[in-house]
Design an enzyme around this catalytic site. Structure first.
Site, mmCIF file in Angstrom:
data_model
loop_
_atom_site.group_PDB
_atom_site.id
_atom_site.type_symbol
_atom_site.label_atom_id
_atom_site.label_comp_id
_atom_site.label_asym_id
_atom_site.label_seq_id
_atom_site.Cartn_x
_atom_site.Cartn_y
_atom_site.Cartn_z
ATOM 1 N N ASP A 19 0.649 -1.025 0.409
ATOM 2 C CA ASP A 19 0.032 -0.020 0.348
ATOM 3 C C ASP A 19 1.569 1.227 -0.665
ATOM 4 O OD1 ASP A 19 -3.032 0.969 0.093
ATOM 5 O OD2 ASP A 19 -2.317 1.978 2.297
ATOM 6 N N SER A 20 0.149 2.513 -0.324
ATOM 7 C CA SER A 20 0.858 3.804 -0.562
ATOM 8 C C SER A 20 1.153 3.597 1.280
ATOM 9 C CB SER A 20 0.685 4.581 -1.263
ATOM 10 O OG SER A 20 -0.849 5.107 -0.294
ATOM 11 N N GLU A 166 -3.863 9.884 8.451
ATOM 12 C CA GLU A 166 -2.787 9.727 8.234
ATOM 13 C C GLU A 166 -2.023 10.781 10.227
ATOM 14 O OE1 GLU A 166 -0.198 7.792 6.697
ATOM 15 O OE2 GLU A 166 -1.518 6.512 5.495
HETATM 16 N N1 DGL Z 1 -4.157 3.906 -0.217
HETATM 17 C C1 DGL Z 1 -4.547 4.311 -1.687
HETATM 18 C C2 DGL Z 1 -5.613 4.116 -2.158
HETATM 19 O O1 DGL Z 1 -6.358 2.603 -1.627
HETATM 20 C C3 DGL Z 1 -5.103 5.888 -0.950
HETATM 21 C C4 DGL Z 1 -3.985 6.663 -0.089
HETATM 22 C C5 DGL Z 1 -2.941 7.439 -1.217
HETATM 23 O O2 DGL Z 1 -3.665 8.959 -1.349
HETATM 24 O O3 DGL Z 1 -2.074 7.568 -0.850
HETATM 25 O O4 DGL Z 1 -6.226 4.189 -2.856
#
Ligand code: DGL
Length: 283
Positions: A19-20, A166
């Site tokens: 994940d980001s 966050e």
């Molecule tokens: N984890 C990202 C998603 O599911 C969102 C967070 C980001 O913008 O990095 O789209």
């Protein structure tokens, strides 16, 4: 990456979850609960979050670096839990990068399984919320329409939610107000179900359900993805991921591990023990 280097990377029976940032932990939580017999590595690219505001080219480049990191750690299968990366990078990774560099490994995303789950319900109108990038890609609409052309999709981006979550502001009244503003148009358009198209949003599941009301189905994406993954793993024994005595649970972040651990444990609802900061740009 050279072919020689490739051959020295022996696959291990580990599932990578990417994940980001921390959001993917809302999905990973269900893997740990429903599929505890597997080994996992979680990678959050916290240093470069948010992905949702970036261009497709940048999201592809970042996601590719994350895949390289996880494959080199021995992951046989990677789940891109991030909707934004699934929307903007998955297809190209599957079509170009995998066959060329890691032909015996697999990468899966989250958009197709969620679209399938919702498109199979007897509903006429579905709402989707996600990052700007996910919504602008039209990925959910495209997948849902492929499965059921009669369903109308109302999609809206909710760009402020990720930074608020966050920042640890999820439970503040200001966040609830912003959430109401984002969800109002979808309520007005009378959607019958809502897809949480961003891994961060399940952290606000209770609040979202309250705002949308009882008649609108808001499911937890992590649960759905875990059950789909179970079916996939049962079908693909050739990946050699079946249970071992090892039970790896390693966490990597590109930013401060303390911040990851503190907020991450709230997302995961469990302790985070093996956490390490990594650079994924110089592999
Ligand atoms: N984890 C990202 C998603 O599911 C969102 C967070 C980001 O913008 O990095 O789209």
């Amino acid at each position: 990456m050279s072919d020689k280097q490739n051959k020295t990377q022996q696959p291990k029976n580990i599932i990578g979850v990417f994940d980001s940032g921390l959001g993917g932990l809302t999905v990973f939580k269900h893997f740990l609960k429903d599929l505890p017999e597997y080994n996992y590595i979680y990678l959050g690219d916290n240093a470069r979050l948010p992905y949702g505001e970036k261009s497709q080219a940048t999201i592809y480049e970042y996601t590719l670096e994350a895949m390289e990191f996880l494959f080199k750690k021995g992951c046989n299968l990677i789940i891109i839990a991030c909707n934004t990366a699934s929307a903007q990078a998955l297809r190209r990774l599957q079509q170009e990068y995998l066959p060329k560099h890691w032909p015996d490994r697999r990468i899966l995303g989250v958009i197709r399984p969620l679209a399938e789950e919702f498109a199979n319900q007897k509903i006429k109108k579905i709402g989707v919320i996600g990052t700007k990038s996910t919504i602008n890609s039209g990925a959910y609409e495209i997948e849902i329409k492929k499965l059921n052309p009669n369903i109308k999709v109302e999609a809206t981006s909710a760009p402020l939610l990720v930074p608020l979550i966050e920042e640890g502001w999820a439970k503040k009244p200001e966040t609830k107000m912003i959430l109401k503003k984002y969800l109002h148009p979808l309520k007005t358009k009378q959607v019958e179900a809502l897809i949480l198209g961003c891994t961060h949003y399940p952290y606000l599941l209770k609040e979202i359900k309250n705002i949308m009301g009882r008649r609108i189905s808001v499911l937890d994406p992590g649960k759905i993805i875990a059950s789909r993954l179970k079916k996939y793993l049962d079908k693909h024994s050739e990946l050699g991921l079946k249970s071992t005595t090892e039970k790896t649970r390693n966490y990597y972040t590109t930013d401060d591990p303390k911040i990851f651990k503190d907020l991450g444990e709230k997302f995961l609802d469990a302790k985070i023990v093996n956490i390490e900061q990594v650079k994924i740009t110089e592999l």
